[in-house]
Enzyme design. Sequence first.
Site, PDB file in Angstrom:
ATOM      1  N   GLU A   1     -99.057-117.216  45.364  1.00  0.00           N
ATOM      2  CA  GLU A   1    -100.839-117.653  44.704  1.00  0.00           C
ATOM      3  C   GLU A   1    -101.246-119.139  44.116  1.00  0.00           C
ATOM      4  OE1 GLU A   1    -104.225-115.227  45.841  1.00  0.00           O
ATOM      5  OE2 GLU A   1    -102.715-114.130  46.628  1.00  0.00           O
TER       6      GLU A   1
ATOM      7  N   THR B   1    -100.488-108.043  38.886  1.00  0.00           N
ATOM      8  CA  THR B   1    -100.924-109.432  39.585  1.00  0.00           C
ATOM      9  C   THR B   1    -100.355-110.261  38.239  1.00  0.00           C
ATOM     10  OG1 THR B   1    -102.895-109.284  40.892  1.00  0.00           O
ATOM     11  CG2 THR B   1    -102.350-111.407  39.809  1.00  0.00           C
TER      12      THR B   1
ATOM     13  N   GLU C   1     -95.963-111.247  56.720  1.00  0.00           N
ATOM     14  CA  GLU C   1     -95.436-112.793  57.567  1.00  0.00           C
ATOM     15  C   GLU C   1     -94.303-113.264  58.028  1.00  0.00           C
ATOM     16  OE1 GLU C   1     -98.328-116.239  56.610  1.00  0.00           O
ATOM     17  OE2 GLU C   1     -98.094-114.486  55.406  1.00  0.00           O
TER      18      GLU C   1
ATOM     19  N   GLU D   1     -97.435-112.170  47.407  1.00  0.00           N
ATOM     20  CA  GLU D   1     -98.451-112.904  47.537  1.00  0.00           C
ATOM     21  C   GLU D   1     -98.279-114.145  46.807  1.00  0.00           C
ATOM     22  OE1 GLU D   1    -101.675-110.417  49.904  1.00  0.00           O
ATOM     23  OE2 GLU D   1    -102.786-111.686  48.329  1.00  0.00           O
TER      24      GLU D   1
ATOM     25  N   HIS E   1    -102.402-118.394  57.066  1.00  0.00           N
ATOM     26  CA  HIS E   1    -101.822-116.813  56.765  1.00  0.00           C
ATOM     27  C   HIS E   1    -102.809-116.344  57.288  1.00  0.00           C
ATOM     28  CE1 HIS E   1    -100.994-113.202  53.980  1.00  0.00           C
ATOM     29  NE2 HIS E   1    -102.414-112.638  54.175  1.00  0.00           N
TER      30      HIS E   1
ATOM     31  N   ARG F   1     -98.703-102.801  50.588  1.00  0.00           N
ATOM     32  CA  ARG F   1     -99.119-102.909  52.562  1.00  0.00           C
ATOM     33  C   ARG F   1     -99.511-101.527  52.957  1.00  0.00           C
ATOM     34  NH1 ARG F   1    -100.391-108.169  51.576  1.00  0.00           N
ATOM     35  NH2 ARG F   1     -99.467-109.020  51.870  1.00  0.00           N
TER      36      ARG F   1
ATOM     37  N   ASP G   1     -99.346-112.249  43.313  1.00  0.00           N
ATOM     38  CA  ASP G   1    -100.365-110.863  44.129  1.00  0.00           C
ATOM     39  C   ASP G   1     -99.640-109.858  44.536  1.00  0.00           C
ATOM     40  OD1 ASP G   1    -102.812-109.698  44.193  1.00  0.00           O
ATOM     41  OD2 ASP G   1    -103.771-110.077  45.888  1.00  0.00           O
TER      42      ASP G   1
ATOM     43  N   ASP H   1    -110.030-112.790  43.532  1.00  0.00           N
ATOM     44  CA  ASP H   1    -108.505-113.561  45.259  1.00  0.00           C
ATOM     45  C   ASP H   1    -109.080-113.665  46.327  1.00  0.00           C
ATOM     46  OD1 ASP H   1    -106.365-113.636  45.306  1.00  0.00           O
ATOM     47  OD2 ASP H   1    -105.955-111.966  46.349  1.00  0.00           O
TER      48      ASP H   1
ATOM     49  N   GLN I   1    -102.729-101.140  51.178  1.00  0.00           N
ATOM     50  CA  GLN I   1    -103.644-101.177  52.272  1.00  0.00           C
ATOM     51  C   GLN I   1    -104.252-101.098  53.502  1.00  0.00           C
ATOM     52  OE1 GLN I   1    -102.489-105.040  51.915  1.00  0.00           O
ATOM     53  NE2 GLN I   1    -104.487-106.369  52.858  1.00  0.00           N
TER      54      GLN I   1
ATOM     55  N   LYS J   1    -103.940-103.345  45.921  1.00  0.00           N
ATOM     56  CA  LYS J   1    -103.873-104.475  45.221  1.00  0.00           C
ATOM     57  C   LYS J   1    -103.606-104.665  43.495  1.00  0.00           C
ATOM     58  CE  LYS J   1    -103.738-107.267  48.644  1.00  0.00           C
ATOM     59  NZ  LYS J   1    -103.202-109.195  48.971  1.00  0.00           N
TER      60      LYS J   1
END
Length: 395
Positions: free
Chosen positions: A194, A237, A344, A192, A127, A217, A213, A120, A220, A233
């Site tokens: 993607e 996925t 975001e 995410e 971003h 958070r 993905d 990834d 993480q 993560k």
Amino acid sequence: MASYQPNQSNLTSWVPVPPDHPFSIQNLPFGIFAPKPGDPRPGVAIGDHILDLAELNIWEGDSLNGLMARPPQVWSDLRARVSWLLNSENPELRDTSGRALHRAEDVELLLPAAIGDYVDFYSSLEHATNVGSMFRDPANPLLPNWRWLPIGYHGKSGTVSVSGTPVKRPKGQLTGDNQSAVYAPCRRLDIELETGFFLGSSGDIFGLVLLNDWSARDIQRWEYQPLGPFLAKSFLTSISPWVVTLDALTPFRVDGPEQQPAPLPHLQTAEPRNYDIHLEVWLQPASAPSATCIARTNFRHMYWSMRQQVQHLTSNGAPVRAGDLCGSGTISGPTRDSFGSLLELAWNGTKPITLDTGETRAFLEDGDTITLRGWCQGVGYRVGFGDVTGTVVPA
């Protein structure tokens, strides 16, 4: 058929395909489906139907790995052959399709490939700038290496699953003070937006899927230093089941953002690097009658291209195998409504977004369903990916 051009905008199929349907005759994505349990086989999506390649003795196998291992010319020739068989001017299959054509709603869609390595990337300038502004220095959000190489990490390929797989809220270590931790369900579950792309054995790009993905958070935040993403993560996925070939995307190639400083020679590409792919994120709470579109963006914004990602991935001599999967990294645009993650969109929980129902979200709640959509818009047709969806269930 040697001069046949599968990308011509005026082609029509004898299988009905509305102009806004993702699976036009100009698309013809490959996938694996099961018309009955335990009978996986390769197919091509056309409108609301699937053409059975095994039934027609065109290609066989329970994954696309064998096809991905062949030279790119084989991929192109196979797509051209299928296009000619589906062409409204060709009666060869039109009047005798029989068991070779299945309604998509009647079959099970499976992972398109047995995935070997999964890498990834972190290749959207917007971003990376947003995340750096949140957690580091708004005046200097990018680390010094970011504009020199496509940042990436190896993920856990065994947790890549097909669209529709439930998203079990992960558990992990959480901290409030960066000094001590507790083991608990994730409280900041995120997405995410993607794209992903599959590689052939020669390192050529076979085709693209949509990829979500899923990210924890708060897990993480505690674990990513000093080595980067791990359990935050690796729980799931999601990818869409249909692989859209680079041949189908060729008419939609566009220049990417200007790269400064100029990439080193081994990362330079002469041709247009990006593709004009419209992307959307939809969120539907369990109690809501419909979903809210919470983000719209475009793949053309990506700073580092797929080809540059592959060139970097292999620049140290690392081999690739047919069926290896690469994720683009979160795709964000220049405006708040074009950001590709809730991190975001809600700015790390400080600016929750409002849904059409009046509910607000900073991160995902149990029962929420996320749907990613993407397509290229042609004149009177679309080249789309279909949806990739996931519903959050409790830990």
